[in-house]
Design a protein around this motif. Structure first.
Motif, mmCIF file in Angstrom:
data_model
loop_
_atom_site.group_PDB
_atom_site.id
_atom_site.type_symbol
_atom_site.label_atom_id
_atom_site.label_comp_id
_atom_site.label_asym_id
_atom_site.label_seq_id
_atom_site.Cartn_x
_atom_site.Cartn_y
_atom_site.Cartn_z
ATOM 1 N N PHE A 190 4.332 -4.059 6.279
ATOM 2 C CA PHE A 190 3.086 -4.313 6.995
ATOM 3 C C PHE A 190 3.223 -5.568 7.846
ATOM 4 O O PHE A 190 3.922 -6.526 7.477
ATOM 5 N N PRO B 124 -5.957 0.677 13.121
ATOM 6 C CA PRO B 124 -6.197 -0.251 12.006
ATOM 7 C C PRO B 124 -7.678 -0.397 11.672
ATOM 8 O O PRO B 124 -8.030 -0.613 10.503
ATOM 9 N N ASP C 299 7.213 6.426 16.722
ATOM 10 C CA ASP C 299 6.076 5.559 17.026
ATOM 11 C C ASP C 299 5.091 6.271 17.950
ATOM 12 O O ASP C 299 5.457 7.214 18.666
ATOM 13 N N ARG D 221 5.822 -5.207 14.436
ATOM 14 C CA ARG D 221 6.452 -3.908 14.161
ATOM 15 C C ARG D 221 7.748 -3.770 14.963
ATOM 16 O O ARG D 221 8.750 -3.245 14.456
ATOM 17 N N GLU E 148 3.406 -0.437 9.385
ATOM 18 C CA GLU E 148 2.132 -0.343 10.094
ATOM 19 C C GLU E 148 1.524 -1.714 10.332
ATOM 20 O O GLU E 148 1.737 -2.659 9.568
ATOM 21 N N THR E 149 0.743 -1.796 11.415
ATOM 22 C CA THR E 149 -0.043 -2.986 11.730
ATOM 23 C C THR E 149 -1.401 -2.857 11.058
ATOM 24 O O THR E 149 -2.105 -1.858 11.277
ATOM 25 N N GLU F 79 1.491 -5.750 16.862
ATOM 26 C CA GLU F 79 2.440 -4.740 17.333
ATOM 27 C C GLU F 79 3.812 -5.363 17.547
ATOM 28 O O GLU F 79 4.836 -4.697 17.347
ATOM 29 N N GLN G 222 6.274 4.540 12.208
ATOM 30 C CA GLN G 222 4.905 4.050 12.098
ATOM 31 C C GLN G 222 4.117 5.001 11.201
ATOM 32 O O GLN G 222 4.463 6.188 11.061
ATOM 33 N N LEU G 223 3.067 4.520 10.607
ATOM 34 C CA LEU G 223 2.247 5.336 9.699
ATOM 35 C C LEU G 223 1.036 5.965 10.385
ATOM 36 O O LEU G 223 0.828 7.183 10.309
ATOM 37 N N LEU G 224 0.224 5.147 11.053
ATOM 38 C CA LEU G 224 -1.015 5.642 11.657
ATOM 39 C C LEU G 224 -0.727 6.665 12.753
ATOM 40 O O LEU G 224 0.123 6.456 13.618
#
Length: 271
Positions: free
Chosen positions: A206, A142, A227, A213, A173-174, A210, A131-133
């Protein structure tokens, strides 16, 4: 006298050989991986054993002058003779101390590189999804991406680039809109992830939920997934070999194949 001369020659040879190996091995450690450590350790053991073997016969010789010096003497000539007898022992002790210092310097521990740590911690895993965030990006939701620019965390960049060298990495990512996607791609590009590492834009995925993902991860079937959502980690535990749950609070319960850490860089020990 001949024995002392031979011993001094041997000690000098060991010192020069040790100094030479110190330089060569320090350069060699930059290129070796974990499989070469055993060979180097064997070489080191052989050097120490040889030095101990050469040193052991000299111990009785150093004690002999002390017994001779303890005998009573009444003349200046006798005192001078005793002084001459003890001086080789002092010199030998000094030479042994210098040789020991060279060997101690040779065996100083070498700190592993970030790349070596990454490979060791990933346990030879070849595909990683993340995951990115909250992991790669400073932003954690987001909604934040809708009101501010995405920012890559500087502390995680080195680890991220090392992972791309050894693994097939997918970032996901979401997001809530197309503009958030553009912000993330721009931030990764500005950080040099696409040019310095092995990551390409097609491997940044993207989704709008969730659940999306989770579907990405199951389709890619990675060796590792990273995550910040514990529910997703729990759901994927039976499908993914290893997982890393990023959170400042360690979960009370988790599957045996789910690890936890406050951050990606701390998991790899680079901070």
């Amino acid at each position: 006298m001949a024995d002392n001369s031979n011993k001094e020659d041997i000690v000098q040879l060991i010192k020069r050989f040790g100094a030479f190996l110190t330089v060569k091995i320090s350069n060699l450690f930059h290129a070796v991986d974990s499989r070469s450590i055993g060979a180097i350790a064997g070489l080191a053991f052989a050097i120490v054993f040889t030095w101990r073997l050469l040193r052991s016969p000299s111990a009785p010789q150093r004690r002999q002058p002390k017994r001779q010096a303890s005998a009573p003497s009444s003349s200046g000539i006798s005192n001078q003779s005793n002084a001459n007898l003890t001086s080789p022992g002092v010199c030998s002790a000094s030479e042994d101390s210098s040789a020991q210092n060279v060997i101690d310097e040779f065996f100083q521990p070498v700190k592993p590189t970030v790349g070596q740590i990454v490979r060791q911690r990933l346990r030879e895993g070849r595909k990683v999804t993340s995951q990115l965030l909250g992991i790669v990006l400073e932003e954690s939701s987001p909604e934040e991406l809708q009101v501010k620019q995405a920012t890559v965390r500087s502390s995680v960049l080195e680890v991220l680039l090392e992972i791309t060298k050894f693994c097939d990495l997918y970032l996901m990512e979401t997001v809530l809109d197309d503009e958030s996607e553009k912000k993330i791609l721009l931030a990764l590009e500005d950080a040099g992830v696409f040019t310095s590492g092995g990551l390409v834009k097609d491997k940044v995925l993207f989704c709008s939920t969730e659940t999306g993902r989770t579907s990405f991860v199951r389709q890619l079937e990675p060796d590792w997934h990273v995550d910040t959502n514990f529910e997703i980690s729990s759901q994927l535990a039976r499908f993914i070999k290893y997982q890393l749950y990023i959170s400042s609070v360690k979960p009370e319960r988790s599957a045996t194949n789910v690890y936890s850490s406050p951050s990606l860089e701390q998991f790899f020990g680079s901070v």
